[in-house]
Design a protein around this motif. Structure first.
Motif, short mmCIF file in Angstrom:
data_model
loop_
_atom_site.label_atom_id
_atom_site.label_comp_id
_atom_site.label_asym_id
_atom_site.label_seq_id
_atom_site.Cartn_x
_atom_site.Cartn_y
_atom_site.Cartn_z
N GLY A 298 0.82 -1.21 0.00
CA GLY A 298 0.00 0.00 0.00
C GLY A 298 0.85 1.25 0.00
N GLY A 299 0.21 2.38 -0.16
CA GLY A 299 0.93 3.65 -0.24
C GLY A 299 1.56 4.03 1.09
N ILE A 300 2.81 4.41 1.06
CA ILE A 300 3.54 4.71 2.28
C ILE A 300 2.87 5.84 3.06
N GLU A 301 2.38 6.86 2.36
CA GLU A 301 1.80 8.00 3.08
C GLU A 301 0.38 7.69 3.55
N PHE A 302 -0.28 6.78 2.87
CA PHE A 302 -1.60 6.34 3.34
C PHE A 302 -1.44 5.60 4.67
N VAL A 303 -0.50 4.66 4.72
CA VAL A 303 -0.31 3.85 5.93
C VAL A 303 0.23 4.71 7.08
N ARG A 304 1.10 5.68 6.74
CA ARG A 304 1.66 6.53 7.79
C ARG A 304 0.59 7.32 8.53
N ASN A 305 -0.56 7.49 7.88
CA ASN A 305 -1.61 8.27 8.52
C ASN A 305 -2.07 7.68 9.85
N PHE A 306 -2.08 6.34 9.92
CA PHE A 306 -2.63 5.71 11.13
C PHE A 306 -1.66 4.76 11.82
N SER A 307 -0.46 4.58 11.25
CA SER A 307 0.44 3.54 11.77
C SER A 307 0.86 3.80 13.22
N GLU A 308 1.08 5.07 13.54
CA GLU A 308 1.53 5.37 14.90
C GLU A 308 0.37 5.19 15.90
N GLY A 309 -0.78 5.75 15.57
CA GLY A 309 -1.91 5.67 16.49
C GLY A 309 -2.45 4.26 16.65
N VAL A 310 -2.46 3.49 15.58
CA VAL A 310 -3.10 2.17 15.62
C VAL A 310 -2.11 1.06 15.98
N TYR A 311 -0.91 1.12 15.42
CA TYR A 311 0.06 0.04 15.63
C TYR A 311 1.23 0.44 16.53
N GLY A 312 1.34 1.73 16.86
CA GLY A 312 2.52 2.18 17.61
C GLY A 312 3.76 2.21 16.74
N ILE A 313 3.58 2.33 15.43
CA ILE A 313 4.72 2.35 14.50
C ILE A 313 4.83 3.75 13.89
N PRO A 314 5.90 4.48 14.22
CA PRO A 314 6.02 5.86 13.74
C PRO A 314 6.25 5.94 12.23
N PRO A 315 6.02 7.12 11.65
CA PRO A 315 6.11 7.29 10.19
C PRO A 315 7.41 6.75 9.59
N ALA A 316 8.53 6.99 10.27
CA ALA A 316 9.82 6.59 9.71
C ALA A 316 9.99 5.08 9.69
N GLN A 317 9.09 4.34 10.36
CA GLN A 317 9.19 2.88 10.34
C GLN A 317 8.13 2.25 9.44
N VAL A 318 7.68 3.04 8.48
CA VAL A 318 6.75 2.53 7.47
C VAL A 318 7.46 2.55 6.12
N VAL A 319 7.50 1.40 5.47
CA VAL A 319 7.99 1.28 4.10
C VAL A 319 6.78 0.93 3.25
N GLY A 320 6.66 1.55 2.09
CA GLY A 320 5.49 1.26 1.26
C GLY A 320 5.69 1.73 -0.16
#
Lengths: 330, 330
Positions: free
Chosen positions: B187-209
């Protein structure tokens, strides 16, 4: 020069993990007291202080650092170029045709003028011959072996010890105050990753840089990555904010550079809302390091120097602001 | 179904930060006891135990997770596609020509068959119209607003609550044991970054997409990033190990996926030396979620399912291994 041997700063590694007690005393001991040092401390203090009105939550305390000329030496040539030229010489026996092929002929003959005249096309050929055709892991081994033995001629020291002591202290200070520190380099991401953790305390995932294409292939049943001789991303000028957005996904609140290649990173960082810090290392110390700015072909600092006052960027006068340039020789 | 309301798991946020004491009791309370759960715990325990012989230093405890179908729902369509289709409907008044232009006409008429027939070219047109032409910050606002209100029809819940409770526990458990957890999504990196921190506890810099091109431009004196309608990187299949190498710079020791799109990530991860964990979420629960594998057009799991025993990958049987699927409704 006995100062250089103060036991407390005898090791780069120690400085990267300056204990909290030492930090509270003077977080930046290699910086002379004055407005530059004070401006840094004021910024860091206010963003880390919940009551300050300029408080920034830890997750947003992102600081980005250029590498060449900001964290380590970049004169008389970028260290990665020195690596590439040495590598051409090392590989030459396997490539007898290089004796008669430019730009390799120029490298082997030490003819820097012809090499320079070969321009970007020449450099790309050298990078393709020295940086591609192997896995990232193999490349790491090659770079690591080179860094372990190669020495800068003028200073007679290995390159990873030609890092700026005041900037090591600044990196440690920022992290101590809850910042995440990133490198955002025009240099190759995998080249910088080789030493970023050991030298700067910055892990591989916090390095943004230029890159070549990499392809995945299963060879004899073995999953393998192979570095290809094609440019993937240039992390310089306009590329720096783009790279930061792509890899980090957040706008930094502090950015550190030394050349016009960092202009856009500084501009994008400091244009954001809330407290911001932009800082330029100005190389003004020909005696202890180098003095260069507007007319240098390496690390040219022209427009950023002109615009710094308007933009509110701090300009570090290396000669007057820094007590030490490099860590003491071990 | 009173189990669903156990106060201790009443909030996703609480589960992401399960206290250490609870973890020591049972780090994976929503996993049924059995060989799958035991294999995970055995792996995590041995790599974190200095005396085990399989100890891995914290800096190398890298775990990568696919997102769609591994951490959250991907049926009956990828959530990001649902977003894009809703976005087409929202933008339609500004684009009267869409009423007569495919694939927009199909979207507006709810004609999924014609939309599917438009293939990759059609999808690219929709992505260009809905994902580009704005800054990353503006895109974040649009995605955030949508996620705050859009609901999955079958479960009548917002998408960010349709995440797998057992996987939230696994993320928290791994981090508690010193792992750094990354998302590696097609999926799109910026799409996933929108909720990764709040939902998974994964900050933006730890999302690859996956990503589209972004350009830097100063508009009316304002430094700006603009998302362009051109593909930059596809983080799927072969792209996953390439993306991991580029963004993280280290080979993971554990990888989690659910489809053949994760095959190369799992293969590359588990082919490394030392202790390795590869895990596949097999969707086997038509009653509580969905049952699909070899014949599904979304999240097809065929070759990875066939090869899992030989590769030593753990296959999670969702129906039998998971006590709960989603966090309780709030």
């Amino acid at each position: 020069m006995t100062k250089l041997f103060r036991p407390a700063i005898a090791l780069v590694a120690l400085l990267v993990i300056v204990p909290a007690s030492a930090q509270d005393a003077d977080p930046l001991p290699s910086w002379n007291d004055g407005p530059t040092k004070q401006a840094i401390i004021d910024f860091v203090t206010k963003v880390a202080e919940p009551e300050s009105g300029d408080y920034v939550p830890i997750k947003d305390r992102i600081a980005t650092f250029d590498n060449d000329g900001t964290l380590w030496l970049e004169q008389p040539m970028y260290t990665q170029l020195a690596f590439a030229l040495d590598r051409v010489k090392e590989l030459a026996p396997e490539h007898p045709e290089w004796k008669d092929t430019q730009p390799f002929k120029a490298v082997l003959e030490g003819d820097m003028k012809t090499l320079a005249a070969s321009g970007e096309k020449g450099i790309v050929k050298i990078l393709a011959a020295t940086h591609a055709g192997m896995s990232p892991a193999e490349f790491q081994t090659i770079v690591g072996d080179w860094l372990a033995t190669a020495k800068d001629e003028r200073f007679e020291r290995g390159y990873t010890s030609l890092v700026y002591q005041p900037m090591l202290e600044l990196l440690a200070y920022l992290r101590h105050k809850g910042f995440t520190t990133y490198i955002v380099s025009g240099g190759g991401i995998e080249f910088v990753r080789n030493f970023s953790e050991g030298v700067y305390g910055i892990p591989p995932a916090q390095v943004v840089g230029s890159s070549i294409e990499t392809k995945y292939e299963v060879i004899d049943g073995e999953p393998t990555l192979i570095r290809l001789p094609e440019v993937h991303f240039i992390d310089d000028k306009d590329g720096k904010p783009v790279g930061i957005n792509e890899y980090i996904g957040q706008r930094p609140i502090a950015a550190f550079g030394n050349s016009d290649g960092d202009y856009q990173m500084l501009d994008w960082t400091t244009a954001g809302e809330g407290p911001r810090l932009g800082l330029i290392v100005h190389h003004t110390d020909a005696e202890r390091e180098y003095a260069y700015d507007r007319d240098s072909s390496i690390g040219r600092l022209d427009k950023a120097l002109t615009d710094a006052p308007d933009k509110g960027w701090i300009v570090v006068d290396m000669k007057n602001d820094w007590k030490e340039i490099f860590p003491p020789k071990q």
